[in-house]
Design a protein around this motif. Sequence first.
Motif, short mmCIF file in Angstrom:
data_model
loop_
_atom_site.label_atom_id
_atom_site.label_comp_id
_atom_site.label_asym_id
_atom_site.label_seq_id
_atom_site.Cartn_x
_atom_site.Cartn_y
_atom_site.Cartn_z
N SER A 125 6.23 -6.41 16.21
CA SER A 125 5.27 -4.95 16.05
C SER A 125 6.05 -4.14 14.84
CB SER A 125 5.38 -4.36 17.28
OG SER A 125 6.51 -3.93 17.79
N LEU A 126 6.97 -4.73 14.08
CA LEU A 126 7.63 -3.76 13.23
C LEU A 126 6.68 -3.37 12.34
CD1 LEU A 126 11.26 -5.28 12.79
CD2 LEU A 126 10.81 -3.11 13.72
N PRO A 127 5.74 -4.15 11.59
CA PRO A 127 4.79 -3.46 10.78
C PRO A 127 4.17 -2.44 11.00
CG PRO A 127 4.63 -5.94 10.87
CD PRO A 127 5.51 -5.57 11.82
N VAL A 128 3.61 -2.42 12.63
CA VAL A 128 2.99 -1.39 13.14
C VAL A 128 3.98 -0.07 13.42
CG1 VAL A 128 1.88 -0.51 15.13
CG2 VAL A 128 1.32 -2.81 14.55
N GLN A 129 5.21 -0.37 13.87
CA GLN A 129 6.12 0.65 13.99
C GLN A 129 6.51 1.41 12.61
OE1 GLN A 129 9.58 -0.13 16.36
NE2 GLN A 129 8.58 -1.97 16.84
N ALA A 130 6.72 0.69 11.77
CA ALA A 130 7.10 1.25 10.09
C ALA A 130 5.71 1.92 9.31
CB ALA A 130 7.69 0.19 9.53
N GLY A 131 4.57 1.16 9.62
CA GLY A 131 3.47 1.74 9.30
C GLY A 131 3.01 3.25 9.63
N MET A 132 3.69 3.45 10.84
CA MET A 132 3.17 4.96 11.25
C MET A 132 4.29 5.93 10.70
SD MET A 132 1.21 4.33 14.34
CE MET A 132 0.74 3.47 15.66
N PHE A 133 5.40 5.47 9.98
CA PHE A 133 5.98 6.39 9.38
C PHE A 133 5.96 6.55 7.81
CE2 PHE A 133 7.73 6.17 13.61
CZ PHE A 133 8.42 7.50 13.62
N ALA A 134 5.01 5.33 7.23
CA ALA A 134 5.04 5.25 5.80
C ALA A 134 4.10 6.56 5.33
CB ALA A 134 4.34 4.06 5.50
N SER A 135 4.73 7.44 4.40
CA SER A 135 3.90 8.54 3.83
C SER A 135 3.07 8.01 2.62
CB SER A 135 4.81 9.52 3.53
OG SER A 135 5.54 10.19 4.92
N GLY A 136 1.95 8.81 2.47
CA GLY A 136 1.20 8.58 1.17
C GLY A 136 0.46 7.19 1.22
N ARG A 137 -0.69 7.36 0.42
CA ARG A 137 -1.34 6.15 0.28
C ARG A 137 -1.92 5.72 -1.11
NH1 ARG A 137 -6.47 5.60 2.36
NH2 ARG A 137 -6.00 7.15 4.08
N SER A 138 -1.40 5.10 -1.95
CA SER A 138 -2.09 4.76 -3.28
C SER A 138 -3.44 4.12 -3.22
CB SER A 138 -0.95 4.09 -4.09
OG SER A 138 -0.75 2.79 -3.55
N ALA A 139 -3.88 3.81 -4.35
CA ALA A 139 -5.12 3.10 -4.70
C ALA A 139 -4.85 1.78 -4.02
CB ALA A 139 -5.47 3.12 -6.17
N VAL A 140 -3.83 1.18 -4.30
CA VAL A 140 -3.42 -0.22 -4.06
C VAL A 140 -3.22 -0.26 -2.48
CG1 VAL A 140 -1.42 -2.02 -4.06
CG2 VAL A 140 -2.17 -0.93 -6.14
N GLY A 141 -2.57 0.91 -1.91
CA GLY A 141 -2.44 1.10 -0.49
C GLY A 141 -3.68 1.21 0.24
N THR A 142 -4.77 1.81 -0.44
CA THR A 142 -5.95 1.90 0.35
C THR A 142 -6.70 0.41 0.50
OG1 THR A 142 -6.50 4.31 -0.43
CG2 THR A 142 -8.45 2.88 0.10
N VAL A 143 -6.63 -0.30 -0.87
CA VAL A 143 -7.15 -1.62 -0.80
C VAL A 143 -6.61 -2.49 0.20
CG1 VAL A 143 -7.34 -3.80 -2.38
CG2 VAL A 143 -7.74 -1.61 -3.48
N LEU A 144 -5.35 -2.35 0.52
CA LEU A 144 -4.63 -3.20 1.24
C LEU A 144 -5.05 -2.88 2.58
CD1 LEU A 144 -1.02 -3.43 -0.16
CD2 LEU A 144 -2.55 -5.20 0.01
N LEU A 145 -5.14 -1.59 3.01
CA LEU A 145 -5.69 -0.96 4.09
C LEU A 145 -6.99 -1.68 4.71
CD1 LEU A 145 -5.30 2.33 5.64
CD2 LEU A 145 -7.55 1.16 5.68
N ALA A 146 -7.90 -1.65 3.66
CA ALA A 146 -9.26 -2.23 3.82
C ALA A 146 -9.13 -3.89 3.97
CB ALA A 146 -10.31 -2.01 2.66
N ALA A 147 -8.45 -4.35 3.24
CA ALA A 147 -8.43 -5.90 3.34
C ALA A 147 -7.58 -6.24 4.65
CB ALA A 147 -7.60 -6.48 2.12
N GLY A 148 -6.79 -5.58 5.06
CA GLY A 148 -6.19 -5.75 6.44
C GLY A 148 -7.03 -5.53 7.24
#
Length: 271
Positions: free
Chosen positions: A130-153
Amino acid sequence: MHGDSGWSFPATSALDAAVLLALFSGVFLVGWARARHRYVDAVWGSAFALVAVVTLTLSGGHGDTARKVLLTACTVIWGLRLSVHIAWRGRGAPEDPRYAAMLSRAGGNPAWAAYTRVYLLQALLVWFISLPVQAGMFASGRSAVGTVLLAAGFGLWLLGLGFESVGDWQLARFKADPANRGRLMASGLWRYTRHPNYFGDACVWWGLFLIAAGAWPAALTVASPVLMTWLLVAGSGKPLVEAHLSETRPGYADYAARTSSFLPRRPKAKD
């Protein structure tokens, strides 16, 4: 606690570990008292959901709100569905042969063997996976690449949840028909992969990783979905199930020869 910003990631992750330790210790006491260690299987999915909720609650003002909500919702939906399914499937069933065999081989104190090899191990696995879930809660900001990864995920998560849910439903219907007693399920999604539920699980956790990986710290947790996939394909998942089916289901060798072991694909033609 650090003011209105919430807990730090290390402190929250440590508390997640403590919560998991308490949860699995409690389940151990119930399982040992009732001589049914299979109860722990029904807790597996809910434990991930609990970690997500605790992390979201304590993260406070840290992280990107949309990512946090999506990670929590996806983890809770997947985890609770899995727990309900396993609990319903195992109602009234005797002890799982895996645990019975393990305890019969364990030396020393059988209670300690069960606690450390089943419950503590699963608590550690839930925390690490569950570390991706834990760490993802604390990750700040979201770039265009981050938005694409979020949608793909999220898309990959949806595929995985749908695949394992449909596969479980098809298998449950098949087993509910008395005419299929002792027969092998080889239709529906099970025609394209021998383990649609495990394939779905892998997609879910790679999807959650992608949702979180749009921010650099969370991208470092790639070992978590790798471990989950290994457990499903080569660890406690597929090998144990296939060993059991090869002994109990006539024609399993022929089914295995023409059906993909994991990734869905068209079955091979019969010779």
